[in-house]
Write an enzyme that holds these catalytic residues in place. Structure first.
Site, PDB file in Angstrom:
ATOM      1  N   ASP A   1       0.856  -1.136  -0.060  1.00 38.11           N
ATOM      2  CA  ASP A   1       0.013  -0.017   0.044  1.00 38.11           C
ATOM      3  C   ASP A   1       0.977   1.167   0.128  1.00 38.11           C
ATOM      4  O   ASP A   1       1.970   1.248   0.292  1.00 38.11           O
ATOM      5  CB  ASP A   1      -1.177   0.191   1.149  1.00 38.11           C
ATOM      6  CG  ASP A   1      -2.338   1.099   0.973  1.00 38.11           C
ATOM      7  OD1 ASP A   1      -1.978   1.787   0.032  1.00 38.11           O
ATOM      8  OD2 ASP A   1      -3.201   0.703   1.750  1.00 38.11           O
TER       9      ASP A   1
HETATM   10  C1  BGC Z   1      -5.069   3.739  -0.061  1.00 36.62           C
HETATM   11  C2  BGC Z   1      -5.043   2.266  -1.209  1.00 36.62           C
HETATM   12  C3  BGC Z   1      -4.687   2.930  -2.639  1.00 36.62           C
HETATM   13  C4  BGC Z   1      -3.408   3.772  -2.461  1.00 36.62           C
HETATM   14  C5  BGC Z   1      -3.262   4.591  -3.847  1.00 36.62           C
HETATM   15  C6  BGC Z   1      -3.786   4.065  -0.130  1.00 36.62           C
HETATM   16  O1  BGC Z   1      -3.740   5.236   0.646  1.00 36.62           O
HETATM   17  O2  BGC Z   1      -4.867   2.578   0.924  1.00 36.62           O
HETATM   18  O3  BGC Z   1      -6.204   1.618  -0.876  1.00 36.62           O
HETATM   19  O4  BGC Z   1      -4.876   2.173  -3.879  1.00 36.62           O
HETATM   20  O5  BGC Z   1      -3.415   4.722  -1.461  1.00 36.62           O
HETATM   21  O6  BGC Z   1      -4.068   5.741  -3.903  1.00 36.62           O
END
Ligand code: BGC
Length: 795
Positions: free
Chosen positions: A226
């Site tokens: 993530d």
């Molecule tokens: C989120 C993800 C997301 C990523 C990119 C993160 O903060 O938890 O679900 O895909 O950001 O935007």
């Protein structure tokens, strides 16, 4: 085709983190392309892939389909797959190679801030819908990245919290959906979560990533982190966490190279990760192709939103008489709330409001906005005027729900209530006109104190860009409200088994309710919900008859078939959902009184009758035997329950299961919720861990923690000024999410996000200073920190 082992170590390491926020590293001269990644689950949030920012509010237009909560409510895998394919087609059109979704974390608590982005409190539904979405997305030639692996069930302190969960619960509740989607749909990628699980960061967990995901489930795709979740990159590579996202400007590259050179990390681990990055890029279609079929996808979004609308109650007022005059009440009729806040936000190709849809239907109506959209507040005079309008009309349709700032990625909800003035508005309108229909817009359960006083309640959830059109289709019966709840609506927060332990302490959340998540708790402890998991009405009416099993005895590993005849006895077409639950009466292990084992959605014309057969998979009978580290089937009798919801069982058919296991080292009784430490320890098989203390500070310390010291406070305010504080205008929801995220940001993530300006020596020096170690003793590190503070402070 270049293979990773042909590349020098440094280049292999360079492949292990992103080139930008949305692109993997490439070496065009050597024929190594990059892959473009984009949120998200219910529509693309495509950014310029060469930028280095989240860019929450300025993505390229794409169709905003209903978020996962609404898609799950359809209980329609075919439809979920069709929508997935549409998202894949749009990804191709926008040059996106991998869609960052679907998300399938379990809704452990109805206050989870990101519940709208997830499917269900039930692992079977979560896994089945995620698999359908992945099949759809990947059928368009792009990849899906399922997320967030694993046990990311809250927003509070998500970057630093350790989820303490016993192994049986982990396997049966929190990993089961992931196991299904990985083994059934082979997603191209899996996203490792921010949090830790039982002491191991999800981005560096040999247990989760190597033993379970790859070795046990046979996952062959790529694992990415993530965004800025990574702490110890060397440990991550060792565990098979292939790709750090987004770019951290090589923050840990030297550490990884040094670990290999010093023999602490096998080079083969680096090569394996780099090879999977190359494989992903090789699969990526690269060039954009086609265009977004705006009208077709908008119509699909509208159909999906109607199919995901749940008719919670209805005294016959719905569907509306087309000639009735309507008092349309609520600002959401003109400014619909159709998606949640955070990284899944789509910039829609168009928005259809209920107001516009009523107009184009030629309905006779007046509109009264009454409340403020952002705050939910309403004046007494406005409420009284709306009640007068309702009195003068044949029917009142009141749109209420949660204001956007209540529901977003980045924080959890504080309670289950609607804004008080929304409740007051419904009560006043219902008192003025008994033919009051309430349409709700929210992404997670709310309490409805007035539910018995109104003619009908439609739970529309968050319906995507065409939600207003879908509402009008449902109001007039042009579409059957096909939804059934995929989560429990509790009467009160205290009725949720996880409530005393949610969201836990900043560094530790204890899953003491074990298996008893959602309806599993309600049915076992006999706690009445306000609206049960699986509940939902239709405008049609269905008779179920002659439920029968393929056999009355099965062996371990055998599936079972159940058939029931469903007859649409109404004069209109409609859809129904056959739900099959299992009640384990073997007494071999402790189990919830009822667990969903199979389901089928049927669409029937007036008078049509059909034999509906569902397969109850062998796995549904099994439990995870921790001592044996495998799934086991208990011996004895199970009740196979054919049901309309988790509390409405139509027939129970007994089946004898010759599973081969009559006793187990798993407890067969004992409290469902392990409230005492002794009970929880027994379930964990180890002492309840002590949460990591705030002091001494470390790379894992958050901004608000480090700010307890003077040097930390100075650092935090400088960072705020240079980072989020400089970002300019944002909507109130984004502002709230960013503020909370910043306070909970660990130093390691600040370094990863700093664009190369904050490196480890400076972070470590800051930590030392905060821990009160004298600067002069720290040599180079101290110089690093001084330099950093001057540089960041001086801008
Ligand atoms: C989120 C993800 C997301 C990523 C990119 C993160 O903060 O938890 O679900 O895909 O950001 O935007």
């Amino acid at each position: 085709m270049v293979s990773a082992s042909d590349l020098p170590l440094e280049q292999q390491v360079a492949l292990l983190s992103g080139a930008t926020f949305w692109r993997t590293e490439s070496f065009p001269d050597q024929g190594i392309p990059s892959a473009v990644l984009s949120d998200g689950p219910h529509g693309l949030r495509a950014q310029n892939p060469d930028l280095n920012s989240f860019g929450l509010s300025d993505s390229r237009p794409a169709t905003c389909f209903p978020p996962a909560v609404t898609m799950a409510t359809t209980w329609d895998e075919e439809l979920v797959e069709v929508v997935g394919r549409a998202v894949g087609v749009e990804a191709r059109a926008l040059g996106v190679d991998v869609v960052l979704g679907p998300g399938l974390n379990i809704k452990r608590h109805p206050c989870g801030g990101r519940n709208f982005e997830y499917y269900s409190e039930d692992p079977l539904l979560s896994g089945r819908f995620a698999a359908a979405a992945v099949r759809g997305i990947q059928s368009a030639g792009v990849g899906a990245c399922v997320k967030h692996f694993a046990v990311n069930n809250q927003e509070s302190h998500r970057m630093v919290v350790d989820a303490v969960v016993d192994e049986r619960t982990l396997r049966e509740i929190y990993l089961a959906g992931f196991e299904h989607v990985v083994t059934e749909a082979q997603p191209w990628a899996v996203m490792a979560a921010y949090n830790s699980v039982n002491g191991e960061p999800a981005t560096a967990s040999p247990r989760l990533l190597r033993e379970i995901l790859r070795e046990t489930w046979g996952f062959e795709g790529l694992v990415m982190s993530d965004w800025s979740a990574v702490g110890d990159r060397v440990a991550g590579v060792a565990a098979g966490m292939d790709l750090e996202m987004p770019s951290s400007r090589g923050l840990s590259d030297d550490d990884v190279v040094a670990a290999v050179r010093q023999g602490r990390l096998p080079e083969a681990a680096v090569t394996a990760c780099a090879q999977r990055v190359l494989d992903l890029a090789a699969r990526a279609p690269g060039e954009a192709a086609g265009s977004i079929p705006v009208d077709v996808h908008d119509a699909l979004a509208r159909r999906a939103a109607a199919a995901g609308t749940v008719l919670l109650t209805n005294d016959g007022t719905l569907p509306l008489n087309p000639t009735a005059s309507v008092a349309l009440i609520g600002a959401m009729a003109e400014h619909p709330r159709f998606q949640g806040g955070g990284s899944s936000q789509v910039n829609p190709t168009r928005v259809t409001t209920a107001l516009a849809a009523l107009e184009s239907r030629g309905a006779t109506f007046t509109h009264h906005p009454v409340y403020d959209l952002q705050t939910g507040e309403a004046g007494r005079a406005e409420i009284a005027a709306a009640a007068d309008a309702a009195r003068a009309a044949d029917v009142a349709v009141v749109l209420v729900g949660l204001p956007p700032v209540v529901e977003s990625e980045g924080f959890d909800r504080a309670d289950l209530a609607l804004p008080p003035q929304h409740d007051a508005l419904v009560t006043a309108v219902a008192a003025a006109n008994p033919r009051t229909v309430v349409a709700l817009s929210n992404g997670s359960p709310v309490t409805l104190p007035w539910a018995d006083d109104v003619a009908a309640v439609l739970e529309c959830y968050l319906g995507g860009q065409a939600s207003g059109g879908a509402l009008v289709d449902v109001l007039y019966g042009d579409a059957d409200p096909g939804g059934r709840l995929a989560e429990t609506f509790p009467r009160a927060r205290a009725d949720v088994a996880a409530d005393p332990f949610f969201p836990g302490r900043p560094h530790q959340v204890e899953h003491r309710e074990g298996l008893f998540v959602g309806y599993r708790h309600h049915v076992t402890a006999e706690v009445q919900p306000a609206f049960a998991f699986g509940h939902g009405l239709s405008y049609a009416a269905f008779d179920w008859s002659d439920p029968r099993l393929s056999t009355d005895a099965i062996a371990a590993g055998q599936d079972l078939e159940l058939t029931v005849t469903v007859n649409n006895v109404a004069r209109r077409a409609g859809s129904d959902v056959v739900q099959v639950y299992l009640a384990d009466r073997t007494g071999v292990v402790l189990r919830p009184a009822r667990t969903l084992a199979a389901f089928a959605k049927v669409h029937l014309d007036p008078g049509e009758s059909r034999d509906v057969t569902v397969v109850v998979p062998a796995r549904a009978f099994q439990f995870f035997d921790v001592a044996q580290q495998r799934w086991q089937t208990p011996t004895g009798e199970f009740g196979v329950e054919v049901a309309r919801s988790s509390v409405d069982v139509v027939a129970t058919l007994p089946v004898t299961v010759n599973g081969g296991v009559s006793t187990s080292s798993e407890p067969a009784d004992g409290p469902a919720v392990a409230a005492s430490d002794a009970d929880f320890e027994r379930r964990l098989g180890r002492p309840v861990p002590t949460p990591r203390p705030v002091r001494p500070f470390s790379r894992d310390s958050t901004m608000s923690e480090i700010a307890q010291t003077r040097v930390g406070a100075a650092f935090r305010s400088t960072l705020w000024r240079l980072g989020p504080g400089r970002a300019g205008e944002a909507d109130p929801t984004t502002q709230e999410a960013v503020t909370r995220a910043f306070e909970e940001l660990p130093l390691r993530a600040a370094a990863a996000l700093s664009g190369g300006r904050l490196r480890w020596p400076a972070v470590d020096a800051l930590v030392d200073l905060a821990n009160g170690r004298p600067l002069q003793l720290l040599g180079g590190a101290a110089r690093g920190a001084n330099g950093l503070l001057r540089r960041w402070g001086g801008r």
